[in-house]
Each structure stands twice: as C-alpha cells, then as structure tokens.
Design a protein around this motif. Structure first.
Motif, PDB file in Angstrom:
ATOM      1  N   LEU A   1       1.898  -8.904  -4.895  1.00  0.00           N
ATOM      2  CA  LEU A   1       2.779  -7.925  -4.912  1.00  0.00           C
ATOM      3  C   LEU A   1       3.172  -7.647  -3.985  1.00  0.00           C
ATOM      4  O   LEU A   1       3.329  -7.930  -2.697  1.00  0.00           O
ATOM      5  CB  LEU A   1       1.233  -6.745  -4.995  1.00  0.00           C
ATOM      6  N   SER A   2       4.590  -7.511  -4.699  1.00  0.00           N
ATOM      7  CA  SER A   2       5.634  -6.904  -3.218  1.00  0.00           C
ATOM      8  C   SER A   2       5.102  -5.040  -2.417  1.00  0.00           C
ATOM      9  O   SER A   2       4.270  -4.828  -2.880  1.00  0.00           O
ATOM     10  CB  SER A   2       7.114  -6.410  -4.584  1.00  0.00           C
ATOM     11  N   ALA A   3       5.659  -5.577  -1.629  1.00  0.00           N
ATOM     12  CA  ALA A   3       5.547  -4.714  -0.730  1.00  0.00           C
ATOM     13  C   ALA A   3       5.556  -3.385  -1.225  1.00  0.00           C
ATOM     14  O   ALA A   3       4.424  -2.270  -0.438  1.00  0.00           O
ATOM     15  CB  ALA A   3       6.060  -4.910   0.499  1.00  0.00           C
ATOM     16  N   ASP A   4       6.407  -2.283  -1.950  1.00  0.00           N
ATOM     17  CA  ASP A   4       5.577  -1.557  -2.247  1.00  0.00           C
ATOM     18  C   ASP A   4       5.208  -1.455  -3.342  1.00  0.00           C
ATOM     19  O   ASP A   4       5.011  -0.228  -3.649  1.00  0.00           O
ATOM     20  CB  ASP A   4       7.766  -1.020  -3.009  1.00  0.00           C
ATOM     21  N   ARG A   5       4.066  -2.121  -4.221  1.00  0.00           N
ATOM     22  CA  ARG A   5       3.685  -2.078  -5.074  1.00  0.00           C
ATOM     23  C   ARG A   5       1.837  -1.734  -4.538  1.00  0.00           C
ATOM     24  O   ARG A   5       1.306  -2.184  -3.951  1.00  0.00           O
ATOM     25  CB  ARG A   5       3.347  -3.065  -6.079  1.00  0.00           C
ATOM     26  N   GLN A   6       1.998  -0.671  -4.123  1.00  0.00           N
ATOM     27  CA  GLN A   6       0.153  -0.241  -3.962  1.00  0.00           C
ATOM     28  C   GLN A   6      -1.048   0.248  -4.493  1.00  0.00           C
ATOM     29  O   GLN A   6      -1.578   1.568  -5.840  1.00  0.00           O
ATOM     30  CB  GLN A   6       0.119   1.016  -3.338  1.00  0.00           C
ATOM     31  N   LEU A   7      -0.860  -1.299  -5.859  1.00  0.00           N
ATOM     32  CA  LEU A   7      -2.041  -1.271  -6.556  1.00  0.00           C
ATOM     33  C   LEU A   7      -3.380  -0.920  -5.701  1.00  0.00           C
ATOM     34  O   LEU A   7      -3.660  -2.276  -4.724  1.00  0.00           O
ATOM     35  CB  LEU A   7      -1.482  -2.204  -7.305  1.00  0.00           C
ATOM     36  N   PRO A   8      -4.913  -1.575  -6.232  1.00  0.00           N
ATOM     37  CA  PRO A   8      -5.720  -1.270  -5.867  1.00  0.00           C
ATOM     38  C   PRO A   8      -6.187  -3.112  -5.497  1.00  0.00           C
ATOM     39  O   PRO A   8      -5.544  -3.608  -6.767  1.00  0.00           O
ATOM     40  CB  PRO A   8      -6.868  -0.574  -7.203  1.00  0.00           C
TER      41      PRO A   8
END
Length: 260
Positions: A63-70
């Motif tokens: 995941l890219s650092a800005d994607r705050q997915l579970p």
C-alpha cells in the motif's frame, strides 16, 4: 499435501494481504510459514506471490503511505465471469470497491464488500489459477466469516454463488457451513456482540501449521502478537494471532491430521 485443480465458482481460491511494509511482512511470513516469494502482477503497486516448494499459496501487496486501509487478509472466491458476478453482487446489496480489472495475464479480479461490510475478492482465473497446494504447513486451509448474525448475510452469499447451507441446530450457536456440490468450502459464524468493534464483520483466514503452540510463540518473536492463545476446538488445535501490521489470522493444526 494436496495440489489444487480448477476451482469451482464460489470456492475460496486465493488469499491476499495489502501492507505498508512489504519487506518486513515478507520476512515475518517467510520465517513463520517457510514461504519464498516471486513477483506477481503490479497494477495496484508492488506485489509478490508466496510459494511453498515452488507452488503459489498466497499474495502480499504494498500500500502507498497515504492509503490508510484496514490491514487484513482477504479471501478471493472463484468465478467464471468476474463482470457478471460483480453485477450480481451489486444487485444483491453488496458494493464493488475495485475492478473488475485484468491482473496482467493472470486473470480478472474485483474487490467487493458484502451487505454487512465484510471485504472479499472475486477471481476469474486465466494463467493464475489461485492457491496451488493445500494441507501442509503454511497453506490456507479454511475461511470463515465472522458477523453479528448469519441469516441475512447468508442469503446474500447464497444468491451470488449458489451455495447450499448447513446450519448448526443450536440455541446458543449461530453457525452455517457453505457447501458446493455437497463439499464444505467456507463458514459463517454469527457472534453477536462479541464481534470486535474495531473490525466489524470480516473474513478470517485459517493457515495450517504443524504446531500451533510453537507457531504462536514464533509470531511473538517475529514482532506479531497473540490475540487468542492456543486452544482445542472442533476443527483442531488453533490460535488467533496478528502480524506486525495487525493483520489477524488463525493458525490451526486441523483435527483431520490428528494430534501432533
């Protein structure tokens, strides 16, 4: 060890994990399960496939650092037509979050959500058939949906995939096994208020291990933690654990394999 053949539509055929620290996660699972890794499709960012004896068992992406997915293991259910299945999911009250899209020449996929909020994937195989081996240490062995109650969400999965259902007749256990052509493939477990508030309805992946007690200790030593310590259950001896980024999964020595 059992090698997979073509997966019947509706059968869990792959598990995938998206994380922020791909290298650390590879190291964790490599040490825990003996996985080796090879590159996979890169459409959604860096992605590797985990191998046991050269056979594919799971996938891990970055995941890219800005994607705050579970951070969670996601099961993929086989389909012969990802686009048609995605439309059926929408019409039955689910949502389609990603896709359908082609994963290079491997197949066609989508990431979707059931009406209760649980995330899963659908996979239309081409060059990549999915998990290629089962039954040995480090392979996914079962998938279970943890939800508040099974009745309504069970109807969704029946409508989309044509499952037969086998419910436990009990006043204090809400548990349904999903079957295809009479063969158990997954389960739904209604846990009511015991459902973790920070996770909601979710799919749980079980991985086979030789020794759940030793594996749970190893999880801690590798930077993860134990959510529920090893115990005996109808499916075998199992523990619920989490990796260093918090992805929760179950380790089990299946009852069918007998005691260690």
């Amino acid at each position: 060890m059992t090698e997979a053949t073509r997966h019947t539509p509706g059968t869990p055929c792959w598990v995938s994990l998206m994380v922020h620290g791909l290298d650390r996660t590879q190291s964790f699972y490599g040490e825990l399960f003996g996985w080796e890794f090879s590159p996979g499709p890169q459409q959604l960012g860096p992605y590797v496939r985990a191998l046991i004896d050269g056979k594919e068992v799971a996938g891990i992406g970055s995941l890219s650092a800005d994607r705050q997915l579970p951070i969670a293991w996601t099961p993929y259910l086989a389909t012969d037509d990802a686009d048609t299945t995605a439309e059926t999911i929408r019409s039955c009250g689910g949502t389609v979050g990603v896709g359908p899209l082609d994963a290079e020449d491997a197949g066609r996929m989508a990431v979707v959500t059931d009406p209760a909020g649980a995330v899963f994937g659908i996979w239309q195989a081409s060059a990549h058939g999915g998990t290629a081996v089962y039954g040995t240490h480090g392979t996914p062995v079962w998938n279970e949906l943890l939800t508040v109650e099974t009745s309504s969400v069970g109807k969704f999965y029946q409508a989309v995939f044509g499952y037969e259902v086998e419910a436990v007749v009990s006043a204090d256990l809400d548990y349904v096994t999903l079957l295809l052509k009479g063969r158990p493939v997954a389960s739904l477990h209604g846990v009511g208020h015991a459902l973790p508030r920070n996770r909601g309805t979710h799919w749980m992946t079980y991985f086979e291990v030789e020794d759940p007690d030793e594996a749970a200790e190893r999880v801690v030593g590798l930077g993860g933690h134990v959510v529920q310590p090893p115990r005996e259950a109808s499916s075998g001896r199992l523990a619920i654990v989490a990796d260093p980024e918090g992805a929760v999964f179950t380790i089990v020595r299946s009852a069918a394999r007998g005691p260690r």
